[in-house]
Design an enzyme around this catalytic site. Structure first.
Site, PDB file in Angstrom:
ATOM      1  N   ASN A   1     -13.304 -26.857 -39.636  1.00 27.82           N
ATOM      2  CA  ASN A   1     -12.047 -27.170 -39.510  1.00 27.82           C
ATOM      3  C   ASN A   1     -11.154 -26.106 -39.900  1.00 27.82           C
ATOM      4  O   ASN A   1     -10.710 -25.948 -41.112  1.00 27.82           O
ATOM      5  CB  ASN A   1     -11.629 -28.558 -40.456  1.00 27.82           C
ATOM      6  CG  ASN A   1     -10.154 -28.967 -40.125  1.00 27.82           C
ATOM      7  OD1 ASN A   1      -9.284 -28.358 -39.529  1.00 27.82           O
ATOM      8  ND2 ASN A   1      -9.863 -29.897 -41.171  1.00 27.82           N
TER       9      ASN A   1
ATOM     10  N   ARG B   1     -13.087 -27.669 -34.795  1.00 30.52           N
ATOM     11  CA  ARG B   1     -12.001 -28.560 -34.515  1.00 30.52           C
ATOM     12  C   ARG B   1     -10.922 -27.500 -33.583  1.00 30.52           C
ATOM     13  O   ARG B   1     -10.604 -26.341 -34.203  1.00 30.52           O
ATOM     14  CB  ARG B   1     -11.006 -28.793 -35.781  1.00 30.52           C
ATOM     15  CG  ARG B   1      -9.678 -29.430 -35.641  1.00 30.52           C
ATOM     16  CD  ARG B   1      -8.970 -29.601 -36.645  1.00 30.52           C
ATOM     17  NE  ARG B   1      -7.564 -29.947 -36.649  1.00 30.52           N
ATOM     18  CZ  ARG B   1      -6.612 -29.670 -37.334  1.00 30.52           C
ATOM     19  NH1 ARG B   1      -6.806 -28.992 -38.446  1.00 30.52           N
ATOM     20  NH2 ARG B   1      -5.332 -29.924 -37.057  1.00 30.52           N
TER      21      ARG B   1
ATOM     22  N   ASP C   1      -7.591 -31.609 -31.116  1.00 28.75           N
ATOM     23  CA  ASP C   1      -6.553 -32.865 -31.879  1.00 28.75           C
ATOM     24  C   ASP C   1      -5.799 -33.535 -30.880  1.00 28.75           C
ATOM     25  O   ASP C   1      -5.418 -34.717 -30.997  1.00 28.75           O
ATOM     26  CB  ASP C   1      -5.512 -31.621 -32.620  1.00 28.75           C
ATOM     27  CG  ASP C   1      -5.983 -31.724 -33.955  1.00 28.75           C
ATOM     28  OD1 ASP C   1      -7.061 -31.829 -34.263  1.00 28.75           O
ATOM     29  OD2 ASP C   1      -4.883 -31.393 -34.916  1.00 28.75           O
TER      30      ASP C   1
ATOM     31  N   HIS D   1       0.163 -37.819 -41.051  1.00 26.23           N
ATOM     32  CA  HIS D   1      -0.976 -36.950 -41.448  1.00 26.23           C
ATOM     33  C   HIS D   1       0.264 -35.918 -41.943  1.00 26.23           C
ATOM     34  O   HIS D   1       0.750 -35.156 -41.154  1.00 26.23           O
ATOM     35  CB  HIS D   1      -1.880 -36.551 -40.418  1.00 26.23           C
ATOM     36  CG  HIS D   1      -2.669 -35.295 -40.905  1.00 26.23           C
ATOM     37  ND1 HIS D   1      -3.938 -35.430 -40.861  1.00 26.23           N
ATOM     38  CD2 HIS D   1      -2.408 -33.938 -41.018  1.00 26.23           C
ATOM     39  CE1 HIS D   1      -4.408 -34.368 -41.305  1.00 26.23           C
ATOM     40  NE2 HIS D   1      -3.458 -33.521 -41.435  1.00 26.23           N
ATOM     41  N   ILE D   2       0.238 -35.746 -43.190  1.00 25.57           N
ATOM     42  CA  ILE D   2       1.169 -34.718 -43.684  1.00 25.57           C
ATOM     43  C   ILE D   2       0.327 -33.683 -44.635  1.00 25.57           C
ATOM     44  O   ILE D   2       0.023 -34.052 -45.936  1.00 25.57           O
ATOM     45  CB  ILE D   2       2.421 -35.467 -44.400  1.00 25.57           C
ATOM     46  CG1 ILE D   2       2.122 -36.553 -45.439  1.00 25.57           C
ATOM     47  CG2 ILE D   2       3.192 -35.787 -43.265  1.00 25.57           C
ATOM     48  CD1 ILE D   2       3.477 -37.130 -45.719  1.00 25.57           C
TER      49      ILE D   2
ATOM     50  N   SER E   1      -0.057 -28.986 -44.557  1.00 21.85           N
ATOM     51  CA  SER E   1       0.835 -27.660 -44.411  1.00 21.85           C
ATOM     52  C   SER E   1       1.339 -28.093 -42.939  1.00 21.85           C
ATOM     53  O   SER E   1       2.539 -27.471 -42.795  1.00 21.85           O
ATOM     54  CB  SER E   1      -0.233 -26.621 -44.060  1.00 21.85           C
ATOM     55  OG  SER E   1      -0.645 -26.194 -45.320  1.00 21.85           O
ATOM     56  N   GLY E   2       0.692 -28.581 -41.871  1.00 19.53           N
ATOM     57  CA  GLY E   2       1.270 -29.170 -40.926  1.00 19.53           C
ATOM     58  C   GLY E   2       1.639 -30.674 -40.820  1.00 19.53           C
ATOM     59  O   GLY E   2       0.613 -31.336 -41.464  1.00 19.53           O
TER      60      GLY E   2
END
Ligand SMILES: Nc1ncnc2c1ncn2[C@@H]1O[C@H](COP(=O)(O)OP(=O)(O)O)[C@@H](O)[C@H]1O
Ligand SMILES: CC(=O)OP(=O)(O)O
Ligand SMILES: [Mg+2]
Length: 414
Positions: free
Chosen positions: A9, A96, A152, A212-213, A215-216
Site C-alpha cells: 500500500n 494498491r 481505490d 477515511h482521514i 494524509s489524504g
C-alpha cells in the site's frame, strides 16, 4: 511450505507492506511500514508475531519506491521471518493503485494492463506514479510472482450519473474521461464489511457515512452497501484538504494564484508531467502550507501552538461537517452509523469529539471515555456512541487496505 501473499500500500506519506498466508481467509504473517516520507526522518514500524519494533530510519528514503525496497530487503533478511526469505516464497503481490480509470475490479498485471494503467498515471500524481514504479520493480526483479492491482476507484463505480458528472461539455468530458472517480475505495470496502459484521447486518442493507482521514482525506456515503457519493473527484485533490493538498477551491483561483499555473512544474520528470498549479495544490498546500507541518497530530491538540494550527483544525472541521450534512440528506437521514478511520480518524479523539458535538441535531452522541481511549490493538471496530444502542452509532474502524487486497486475492485465486 506453502507460499505467501504480499500486499503493498503506497500512500502519499507512507508505504505499508503485509505478508499473509495464501489461504482463504488469509492469516497475517508480518507487517512493516515506513511512515513520515513527507516529514523526514522516516520511521519504520515492524510487527511479526507478538513483537513490535519502531525505529527512525537513517537511510535517505525520499520516495515510496525507496521505502518499498528497504522494507522488502528488511523482511527477507529477518532470520525470524522464516516464511518469507525470497521471492520464491511469494505466490502473489497485491498492489494498491489509487486511480483505476474505468476498471471495476482488480486486474492481473501483464504488458497490456500495465500500459493501460500508465495512460492515466498523471490523474493521481501523488500516488499512481509511485505505485506503478513499485509494480515495475516487482515485474523486473521478482518476475515469477504474479502482480494483482487493486483500485481505490473501483468501489465507487456505483455512484449515480448526476453525482459523477461535471457540468461541462459532455463530448469533451467523455473523450477525456473527465468525471468523478472517487478514491480510498479499498479502505471503504474493508470498513463496510467490518462494520456490517460488527452491527450484525448484511452489508447490502447497511447505510453509513464513512470518513477515511489520513494524509489524504475523503468521506463516503454508502447506501445499501454501495457508494452513492464521495468527496474526491477526477483526482484525489478534490474535496477535503489534506497534509499537502488544498482540497476544494474555486477552480479560477489557480489563475489568480500564479500566472505560471499552466506551465510544467520543475517537479515534472521525463515520465511524469505535472503543471505548476497541480504541484502547488497537491504538494504545497493543505496543513503544510497553513502550519508548516504535515503531521496532523501537531494540529489536533487542545492548546494549539499557533493561531495557524487552530485555523487549520477549524478548516478541517468546517469542511467535514459540510459533507456530513450533505450525505445525511442524500441518505434520507437513514444511517446506521458515522465511521471514523484513517490515521487521523483512528487516532484523534479531539477531532472526533469536536465533530460529533456539532452533529447532535442528527441524534449522534459520543461516550467520552470510549472516545478518549480509542480502539485497542487488534480491535477492528469500536463503538464510541453514548446510549442504549438505538439510533445511529458513532464508530471507529482501524482500516486495513493491505488485508482487504489479500482477502479478495485469496477468495478468487487460492
Ligand atoms: N495522534 C494523532 N492525532 C492526529 N493525527 C494523527 C495522529 N497520529 C497520526 N496522525 C495523522 O495520520 C496521518 C497518517 O495517516 P495514514 O492514513 O496512516 O497515512 P496515509 O494517508 O499515508 O495512508 C499522519 O500524517 C498524521 O497526520
Ligand atoms: C487517495 C489518497 O489520497 O490516498 P492516501 O490517503 O493514502 O494518500
Ligand atoms: Mg492511506
Amino acid at each position: 511450505m506453502s507460499k505467501s501473499i504480499l500486499s503493498v500500500n503506497a500512500g502519499s506519506s507512507s508505504v505499508k507492506v503485509n505478508f499473509y498466508t495464501a489461504e482463504n481467509p488469509p492469516r497475517p504473517i508480518a507487517h512493516a511500514e515506513i511512515s513520515g516520507i513527507t516529514a523526514p526522518p522516516p520511521t519504520l514500524k515492524y510487527q511479526q508475531g507478538d513483537k513490535t519494533h519502531k525505529e527512525e530510519v537513517k537511510e535517505k528514503l525520499a520516495t515510496p519506491q525507496d521505502a518499498f525496497n528497504y522494507l522488502l530487503k528488511r523482511c527477507f533478511e529477518d532470520p525470524e521471518l522464516s516464511e518469507v526469505t525470497s521471492a520464491d516464497d511469494l505466490a502473489y503481490i497485491c498492489h494498491r493503485i489509487v486511480h483505476g480509470g474505468d476498471y471495476r475490479d482488480a486486474v492481473e498485471i501483464n504488458d497490456e494492463t500495465y500500459h493501460h494503467l500508465e495512460s492515466f498515471e498523471d490523474l493521481a500524481p501523488l500516488h499512481n506514479f509511485s505505485a506503478l514504479e513499485i509494480v515495475r520493480h516487482c515485474r523486473a526483479e521478482l518476475p515469477k510472482v504474479r502482480s494483482i492491482t487493486f483500485f481505490d476507484s473501483a468501489f465507487h463505480h456505483t455512484i449515480p450519473e448526476p453525482v459523477r458528472t461535471y457540468a461541462i461539455n459532455q463530448e469533451v468530458a467523455k473523450a477525456n474521461g473527465l468525471r468523478k472517480y472517487g478514491f480510498h475505495g479499498i479502505s471503504y470496502s474493508f470498513i463496510l464489511r467490518s462494520v456490517a459484521q460488527f452491527l450484525n447486518k448484511p452489508a447490502d442493507k447497511t447505510n453509513l457515512i464513512v470518513m477515511h482521514i489520513g494524509s489524504g482525506a475523503s468521506i463516503c456515503a454508502i447506501k445499501n452497501g454501495e457508494s452513492i457519493d464521495t468527496s474526491m473527484g477526477l483526482t484525489p485533490l478534490a474535496g477535503l484538504p489534506g497534509a499537502t493538498r488544498s482540497g476544494d477551491i474555486d477552480p479560477s483561483l489557480v489563475f489568480h494564484y500564479t500566472n505560471e499555473a499552466g506551465k510544467l512544474s520543475p517537479a515534472s520528470t521525463k515520465e511524469m508531467h505535472i503543471s505548476t498549479a497541480e504541484d502547488i495544490l497537491n504538494k504545497q498546500s493543505g496543513w503544510k502550507a497553513l502550519t508548516g507541518t504535515t503531521d496532523f497530530s501537531e494540529i489536533a491538540v487542545s492548546n494549539p501552538p499557533t493561531k495557524a494550527h487552530k485555523l487549520a483544525f477549524d478548516i478541517f472541521v468546517d469542511r467535514i461537517l459540510g459533507y456530513i450534512g450533505n450525505y445525511y440528506l442524500k441518505l434520507n437521514g437513514q444511517i446506521d452509523g458515522v465511521v471514523f478511520s484513517g490515521g487521523i480518524g483512528e487516532k484523534s479523539a479531539l477531532l472526533r469529539k469536536t465533530l460529533i458535538d456539532k452533529c447532535q441535531c442528527l441524534g449522534l452522541a459520543l461516550d467520552d471515555a470510549a472516545n478518549d481511549k480509542g480502539p485497542g490493538d487488534g480491535e477492528t471496530v469500536k463503538d464510541l456512541s453514548q446510549g442504549s444502542g438505538k439510533g445511529p452509532r458513532v464508530l471507529v474502524c482501524q482500516t486495513n487496505e493491505q488485508f482487504e487486497m489479500a482477502y479478495h486475492c485469496a477468495r478468487s485465486r487460492c
